[in-house]
Design a protein around this motif. Structure first.
Motif, PDB file in Angstrom:
ATOM      1  N   VAL A  61       0.855  -1.191   0.000  1.00 54.73           N
ATOM      2  CA  VAL A  61       0.000   0.000   0.000  1.00 54.73           C
ATOM      3  C   VAL A  61       0.890   1.239   0.000  1.00 54.73           C
ATOM      4  O   VAL A  61       1.948   1.248   0.623  1.00 54.73           O
ATOM      5  CB  VAL A  61      -0.952   0.012   1.224  1.00 54.73           C
ATOM      6  N   ILE A  62       0.482   2.254  -0.732  1.00 50.75           N
ATOM      7  CA  ILE A  62       1.215   3.513  -0.751  1.00 50.75           C
ATOM      8  C   ILE A  62       0.211   4.663  -0.733  1.00 50.75           C
ATOM      9  O   ILE A  62      -0.841   4.592  -1.380  1.00 50.75           O
ATOM     10  CB  ILE A  62       2.149   3.616  -1.971  1.00 50.75           C
ATOM     11  N   SER A  63       0.511   5.685   0.050  1.00 56.30           N
ATOM     12  CA  SER A  63      -0.319   6.891   0.090  1.00 56.30           C
ATOM     13  C   SER A  63       0.279   7.914  -0.869  1.00 56.30           C
ATOM     14  O   SER A  63       1.487   8.148  -0.853  1.00 56.30           O
ATOM     15  CB  SER A  63      -0.379   7.463   1.510  1.00 56.30           C
ATOM     16  N   TYR A  64      -0.571   8.508  -1.665  1.00 56.95           N
ATOM     17  CA  TYR A  64      -0.089   9.413  -2.706  1.00 56.95           C
ATOM     18  C   TYR A  64      -0.977  10.646  -2.780  1.00 56.95           C
ATOM     19  O   TYR A  64      -2.206  10.546  -2.698  1.00 56.95           O
ATOM     20  CB  TYR A  64      -0.073   8.698  -4.058  1.00 56.95           C
ATOM     21  N   GLN A  65      -0.338  11.799  -2.934  1.00 61.29           N
ATOM     22  CA  GLN A  65      -1.053  13.060  -3.129  1.00 61.29           C
ATOM     23  C   GLN A  65      -0.538  13.727  -4.394  1.00 61.29           C
ATOM     24  O   GLN A  65       0.604  14.161  -4.444  1.00 61.29           O
ATOM     25  CB  GLN A  65      -0.831  13.989  -1.936  1.00 61.29           C
TER      26      GLN A  65
ATOM     27  N   ILE B 171      -2.746  -4.197  -8.577  1.00 64.93           N
ATOM     28  CA  ILE B 171      -3.511  -3.243  -7.766  1.00 64.93           C
ATOM     29  C   ILE B 171      -4.916  -3.791  -7.543  1.00 64.93           C
ATOM     30  O   ILE B 171      -5.596  -4.196  -8.503  1.00 64.93           O
ATOM     31  CB  ILE B 171      -3.543  -1.866  -8.447  1.00 64.93           C
ATOM     32  N   THR B 172      -5.361  -3.819  -6.299  1.00 63.89           N
ATOM     33  CA  THR B 172      -6.648  -4.411  -5.951  1.00 63.89           C
ATOM     34  C   THR B 172      -7.727  -3.379  -5.641  1.00 63.89           C
ATOM     35  O   THR B 172      -8.903  -3.611  -5.891  1.00 63.89           O
ATOM     36  CB  THR B 172      -6.495  -5.341  -4.739  1.00 63.89           C
ATOM     37  N   LYS B 173      -7.328  -2.229  -5.094  1.00 63.34           N
ATOM     38  CA  LYS B 173      -8.294  -1.163  -4.824  1.00 63.34           C
ATOM     39  C   LYS B 173      -7.560   0.138  -4.594  1.00 63.34           C
ATOM     40  O   LYS B 173      -6.356   0.156  -4.306  1.00 63.34           O
ATOM     41  CB  LYS B 173      -9.178  -1.491  -3.621  1.00 63.34           C
TER      42      LYS B 173
ATOM     43  N   THR C 158      -2.868  -1.627 -17.162  1.00 61.98           N
ATOM     44  CA  THR C 158      -3.663  -0.490 -16.704  1.00 61.98           C
ATOM     45  C   THR C 158      -4.774  -0.961 -15.777  1.00 61.98           C
ATOM     46  O   THR C 158      -5.471  -1.939 -16.069  1.00 61.98           O
ATOM     47  CB  THR C 158      -4.276   0.267 -17.898  1.00 61.98           C
ATOM     48  N   TYR C 159      -4.929  -0.247 -14.666  1.00 62.48           N
ATOM     49  CA  TYR C 159      -5.963  -0.547 -13.680  1.00 62.48           C
ATOM     50  C   TYR C 159      -6.965   0.603 -13.678  1.00 62.48           C
ATOM     51  O   TYR C 159      -6.598   1.760 -13.455  1.00 62.48           O
ATOM     52  CB  TYR C 159      -5.349  -0.723 -12.289  1.00 62.48           C
ATOM     53  N   LYS C 160      -8.255   0.274 -13.917  1.00 65.28           N
ATOM     54  CA  LYS C 160      -9.301   1.290 -14.016  1.00 65.28           C
ATOM     55  C   LYS C 160     -10.264   1.144 -12.853  1.00 65.28           C
ATOM     56  O   LYS C 160     -10.797   0.057 -12.602  1.00 65.28           O
ATOM     57  CB  LYS C 160     -10.049   1.152 -15.339  1.00 65.28           C
ATOM     58  N   LEU C 161     -10.467   2.255 -12.132  1.00 63.75           N
ATOM     59  CA  LEU C 161     -11.381   2.211 -10.991  1.00 63.75           C
ATOM     60  C   LEU C 161     -12.826   2.183 -11.483  1.00 63.75           C
ATOM     61  O   LEU C 161     -13.178   2.855 -12.454  1.00 63.75           O
ATOM     62  CB  LEU C 161     -11.174   3.441 -10.096  1.00 63.75           C
ATOM     63  N   LYS C 162     -13.640   1.407 -10.796  1.00 58.55           N
ATOM     64  CA  LYS C 162     -15.059   1.361 -11.131  1.00 58.55           C
ATOM     65  C   LYS C 162     -15.896   1.925  -9.990  1.00 58.55           C
ATOM     66  O   LYS C 162     -15.448   1.945  -8.833  1.00 58.55           O
ATOM     67  CB  LYS C 162     -15.502  -0.058 -11.454  1.00 58.55           C
TER      68      LYS C 162
ATOM     69  N   LYS D 295     -13.284   6.938   0.476  1.00 56.35           N
ATOM     70  CA  LYS D 295     -14.153   6.035  -0.282  1.00 56.35           C
ATOM     71  C   LYS D 295     -13.245   5.149  -1.130  1.00 56.35           C
ATOM     72  O   LYS D 295     -12.370   5.643  -1.836  1.00 56.35           O
ATOM     73  CB  LYS D 295     -15.121   6.807  -1.170  1.00 56.35           C
ATOM     74  N   CYS D 296     -13.464   3.836  -1.020  1.00 55.31           N
ATOM     75  CA  CYS D 296     -12.594   2.883  -1.702  1.00 55.31           C
ATOM     76  C   CYS D 296     -13.288   2.292  -2.918  1.00 55.31           C
ATOM     77  O   CYS D 296     -14.482   2.011  -2.893  1.00 55.31           O
ATOM     78  CB  CYS D 296     -12.174   1.771  -0.749  1.00 55.31           C
ATOM     79  N   PHE D 297     -12.493   2.116  -3.982  1.00 50.87           N
ATOM     80  CA  PHE D 297     -13.026   1.637  -5.251  1.00 50.87           C
ATOM     81  C   PHE D 297     -12.215   0.443  -5.730  1.00 50.87           C
ATOM     82  O   PHE D 297     -10.980   0.447  -5.664  1.00 50.87           O
ATOM     83  CB  PHE D 297     -12.963   2.762  -6.300  1.00 50.87           C
TER      84      PHE D 297
END
Length: 259
Positions: free
Chosen positions: A178-182, A208-210, A239-243, A254-256
């Motif tokens: 896990v990594i926190s990014y801004q 990447i899972t979420k 490529t990982y696309k959030l849904k 909020k987690c996606f």
């Protein structure tokens, strides 16, 4: 006679040590323009870690905002530029910690090639002693990866924000889960209808899972409505696309999941 041999041996050892220890130059680079909150005039410590276990340490005062680099040469090491694994950066806060944003670091021994360590990240994670700390990995690290992060903000009314957008990225990797990014938060980021691209350099996260999204609640209209968030690994090309986007994001995470 034994004493003379011992002295000569010691002098030889010291001479070898002096020959192997060379100055390492560190360059701190900032963006062409400062983030909206500017920089604190605080002290920093940068530790450069090498594969063989050597650590080269800098301790200086962060200069006022400059659009370039400031080299320091007070660190001596027997390491070589190809063996640099990471830079651990700490910012010491007297009272208020606003953090600092770097575009990249440069490391160089005299008459050697430069090693550029990409940053494009804030140093704003607070430790127990109110020190801001973050680790930046070298492209020479075996598990180094860069992620292209594409973000699209909805074109609906009041979808944009001036708040600092943040994300937690979760993966299956053994080196980093896990990594926190801004992303950099200049004045015109994440406005209504905007499409923007950022780069995050870190250790490979595996699959990447979420991704969890939130912001710091600042500004007159902090809630933010993204409609697209894609993350692409340069290491794998995947490529990982959030849904499930298209809803407002506030200070509550909020987690996606991934499509």
């Amino acid at each position: 006679m034994k004493s003379l041999i011992l002295v000569l041996s010691l002098l030889s050892t010291l001479a070898t040590f002096a020959k192997e220890q060379t100055p390492l130059f560190l360059g701190l680079y900032f963006p062409d323009r400062p983030p909206k909150d500017g920089y604190s005039d605080e002290y920093y410590r940068a530790k450069v870690f090498f594969k063989q276990g050597d650590v080269c340490e800098f301790f200086k005062q962060i200069p006022p905002f400059i659009g370039g680099g400031k080299y320091q040469d007070n660190c001596y090491t027997s390491g070589v530029i190809e063996d640099v694994e990471k830079v651990e950066f700490s910012l010491f806060c007297a009272e208020k910690c606003d953090g600092v944003y770097f575009s990249h670091f440069e490391l160089q021994f005299k008459e050697s090639n430069k090693l550029i360590i990409p940053a494009l990240r804030w140093v704003d994670e607070v430790s127990d002693d109110r020190t801001l700390i973050k680790t930046f990995y070298s492209p020479t690290h075996a598990n180094f990866d860069t992620y292209i992060i594409e973000i699209g903000t909805s074109n609906d009314d009041k979808s944009g924000t001036d708040a600092r957008v943040k994300m937690d990225i979760f993966g299956t990797g053994s080196n980093a889960k896990v990594i926190s990014y801004q992303p950099d938060s200049f004045e015109n980021n994440f406005e209504k209808g905007a499409f923007e691209q950022f780069e995050l350099s870190t250790l490979h996260l595996g699959d990447i899972t979420k991704v969890c999204l939130f912001n710091d609640g600042t500004g007159s209209n902090p809630d933010w409505k993204p409609e697209l968030v894609w993350l692409t690994s340069k290491k794998t090309g995947k490529t990982y696309k959030l849904k499930g986007l298209g809803q407002f994001i506030s200070t509550t995470k909020k987690c996606f999941s991934i499509e």
